[in-house]
Scaffold this active site. Structure first.
Site, short mmCIF file in Angstrom:
data_model
loop_
_atom_site.label_atom_id
_atom_site.label_comp_id
_atom_site.label_asym_id
_atom_site.label_seq_id
_atom_site.Cartn_x
_atom_site.Cartn_y
_atom_site.Cartn_z
N HIS A 115 0.83 -1.21 0.00
CA HIS A 115 0.00 0.00 0.00
C HIS A 115 0.87 1.27 0.00
CE1 HIS A 115 -3.70 2.30 1.19
NE2 HIS A 115 -2.76 3.13 1.62
N GLU A 116 1.76 1.37 0.96
CA GLU A 116 2.59 2.58 1.06
C GLU A 116 3.54 2.68 -0.14
OE1 GLU A 116 1.64 4.74 3.01
OE2 GLU A 116 0.39 3.46 4.27
N HIS A 125 1.71 4.40 -2.89
CA HIS A 125 1.78 5.86 -2.74
C HIS A 125 3.16 6.35 -3.20
CE1 HIS A 125 -1.99 6.62 -0.76
NE2 HIS A 125 -1.72 5.88 0.30
N HIS A 127 3.44 6.64 -6.88
CA HIS A 127 2.72 7.84 -7.31
C HIS A 127 3.64 9.06 -7.16
CE1 HIS A 127 -1.56 9.87 -7.06
NE2 HIS A 127 -1.01 10.02 -8.24
ZN ZN Z 1 -3.08 5.19 1.81
#
Ligand code: ZN
Length: 687
Positions: free
Chosen positions: A479-480, A483, A486
């Site tokens: 998940h991290e 990010h 991104h």
């Molecule tokens: Zn998040």
């Protein structure tokens, strides 16, 4: 970087004010000392003010370049000073840092307010905005103009001077009330405790929980075990305590917090906050707070939000009812001759889940040694996007456990710096997050690449064992890291639109989509090997992970929907609400109710997300993001989960674009159509 002069000798040798002489001009953590921050902040704020004055006093008429672009560029020194400070305040803090933060925060908010309330500056921004149709702006420039104008307008810059005063009063009152709401929640939670001296009453609780409760008790100078309402006590009691009365007592204490009168009661605060938000939205020209707050969301308006919530409700409710019936049947089999209530749900669910799947953290952990997982996650980015991670020990770090990597593309070109910080420490807050040490932007023709960090609190290695992660931790890592992708792959012109600077209901797409690879056999086979034997993770175990993930999934979904409906109910009011708070809540949540209603309990008085945090009219975005990530991932499923073409499309249409265009435009370019809930239903086994 703008030129600046040192205003006194005291500034000499302050590394925050000098050019960084490090690889990629990374932050020289080894040279920055706590005493450097405040003096540097003062210089940086003055410098920023000068930049603003230069924009305001420009004798030429306002243009996109001399006003909007100039504003985006201003404050570079200020963020050079505050970025390391606020990152370290979360990742490596101490009392001294906390004390400085107390001094810094009001100075910074005053500084920010002075800019948004600078009337001459707003006149120029407004002039550019009014001429926007005549200007030949790119899509990204249009977005920057809109974002800049709205950030002034949403803070009241466009109001008459009388309304401006009202706006200021409302903001002040709201920030006090929301702060008070959160503090009440914390204080009431901390106030409650229950001492138990008969160990039989605690039957069913795991030993480590009992130990913790015994420590609580010792700390309080009491005998036996002391229970509180923190998640570390509440959750295991609900899941494991055999004593139904104890579960009920804790449940009722938990769900009646801040509503039974007393100094920490929040009932009146709810009405006040909702009504003040309505008043503020009206002042800014909107019918309701939701109308105001959804302007800068992918969902755009309340019709779209309700549409999503209702579609999901309709799709999941039949399964949720079946799940309830299955738990009821199981409870009956275990000798429970009563209707399963809220305080029984987690208890029987946990038991049935354990029987059905025979799966626990300890069975999976040996396959998730941190070094292997890291190789797997980095390797996934290499497979999808062709980027590689090369450890660079010359980059200064803020703690010896932090690693820094050069991220390079297939042609060997520098993409970003990535820092990783995996384990808990005293000075680190809990949870996991991605952040920036430097954002990406174009400086003239030069692409100034970003410095990104991911911070976790993963199980530490011991003397005899390496760091072995739970499957949840593996998911968090993905998940991290999503990010981080991104942030790292972004290719924008303006810093305030680059990387993760996107609408809030869009920001979790790049992170959550990565979680989809977690339980994929083809992904796990690449790295999930037993840390002692080297044996690959067994296929049955992977299947169990998938099955267990969907256990009671519909009830979990309805719970999230109920919070979404409740949030929308409070923020779509168009006249001040003077009625009963609990009644409002029961009505808003009634459609989602599966378990019997508990009349005396309520969520609103402790709903910090919407009354103390930033999720007002935004709770739906959890579900919105899930729909998006499942829908986007379905393209990978169709074309192959390592398909380079699909990845390239996701990269150029989503990851590189930051907030430079409306997220639905970006999304449709990748997906070819608007998202539907179908892929999520399939993933959850509903369809
Ligand atoms: Zn998040």
């Amino acid at each position: 970087m703008t030129a600046f002069t040192l205003n006194s000798l005291a500034q000499a040798g302050n590394p925050l004010l000098e050019k960084y002489n490090t690889p990629y001009e990374t932050i020289p953590f080894d040279k920055i000392k706590i005493e450097h921050y405040m003096p540097a902040l003062e210089v940086a704020m003055k410098e920023h003010n000068k930049e603003i004055e230069a924009i305001v006093n420009n004798p030429k008429p306002a243009t996109f370049e001399n006003t909007i672009e100039a504003l985006d560029r201003s404050g570079a020194l200020l963020s050079k000073v505050t970025t390391p400070f606020f990152n370290l305040l979360s990742a490596e803090t101490n009392d001294e840092m906390q004390a400085i933060a107390q001094k810094m925060s009001p100075l910074l908010s005053e500084h920010g307010n002075a800019i948004t309330l600078n009337e001459k500056l707003f006149e120029r921004v407004k002039a550019v905005n009014e001429a926007k149709d005549k200007l030949k702006l790119t899509a990204e420039q249009k977005m920057l103009l809109e974002k800049t104008f709205d950030s002034f307008a949403e803070n009241g810059a466009n109001l008459s001077s009388k309304d401006k005063e009202t706006y200021k009063e409302l903001s002040k009152e709201l920030s006090m009330l929301t702060l008070n709401f959160g503090q009440n929640g914390l204080k009431e939670t901390n106030k409650w405790s229950l001492q138990i001296t008969d160990k039989n009453l605690l039957a069913g609780l795991p030993q480590d929980v009992l130990d913790m409760l015994a420590i609580n008790s010792k700390k309080a100078g009491k005998e036996g075990w002391v229970l509180d309402l923190k998640a570390t006590t509440y959750t295991p009691v609900m899941k494991y305590a055999d004593n139904r009365d104890l579960r009920r007592e804790l449940y009722m204490a938990y769900t009646t917090r801040n509503m039974l009168g007393g100094e920490f009661d929040n009932v009146e605060n709810i009405r006040k906050i909702a009504n003040l938000r309505l008043q503020m939205a009206n002042l800014l020209g909107h019918k309701s707070y939701a109308d105001y707050s959804l302007v800068h969301r992918m969902a755009e308006n309340k019709t779209n939000v309700y549409d999503l919530l209702n579609k999901l409700l309709e799709a999941y409710k039949p399964t949720a009812e079946k799940e309830y019936a299955a738990i009821q049947e199981y409870a009956n089999k275990k000798g429970a001759y009563f209707k399963v209530q809220s305080w029984d749900w987690a208890y029987y669910s946990e038991k049935l889940k354990a029987e059905k799947f025979d799966l626990n953290d300890e069975m999976l952990k040996p396959y998730f040694e941190l070094e292997n997982v890291k190789a797997g996650v980095f390797g996934l980015a290499t497979k999808l996007y062709g980027i590689k991670f090369v450890k660079n020990s010359n980059i200064p770090v803020y703690h010896k456990e932090v690693d820094a990597y050069d991220v390079i593309d297939e042609k060997g070109k520098f993409v970003a710096v990535l820092y990783t910080d995996f384990h808990p420490r005293d000075g680190k807050r809990s949870g996991a997050w991605m952040s920036e040490f430097k954002g990406q932007k174009m400086v003239g023709k030069k692409d100034s690449r970003p410095h990104i960090t991911i911070v976790m609190n993963f199980t530490r290695p011991t003397e005899t064992k390496p760091a072995l992660l739970t499957f949840d931790e593996v998911t968090t890592f993905l998940h991290e890291f999503g990010h981080a992708l991104h942030g790292m792959l972004t290719k924008c012109t303006y810093e305030s639109l680059s990387g993760t600077s996107v609408y809030r209901d869009f920001v979790e797409l790049p992170s959550q989509i990565m979680e989809n690879w977690g339980p994929e056999k083809a992904f796990l086979d690449g790295f999930a090997k037993h840390y002692q034997t080297g044996e690959k993770i067994p296929a049955e175990l992977i299947q169990k992970i998938k099955d267990a993930e969907n256990f009671n999934v519909a009830n979990f979904c309805l719970r999230q929907l109920s919070f979404g409906f409740l949030d929308m109910a409070w923020h779509t009011i168009e006249t001040p609400y003077t009625g009963d708070v609990i009644k409002m809540e029961k009505e808003a949540m009634s459609k989602t109710q599966i378990l019997p209603v508990v009349n005396d309990a309520a969520m609103s008085p402790n709903f910090n997300h919407i009354f103390a945090g930033g999720y007002a009219a935004g709770y739906y975005s959890y579900k919105w993001a899930e729909v998006l990530d499942a829908d986007a991932y379905s393209v990978f499923v169709k074309n192959g989960i390592f398909d380079k073409k699909t990845a390239a499309s996701f990269r150029t249409n989503i990851l590189e674009k930051g907030g430079t265009e409306h997220p639905m435009t970006l999304y449709k370019r990748f997906r070819g159509q608007e998202p539907t809930i179908d892929a999520l239903l399939i993933r959850n086994g509903i369809k």
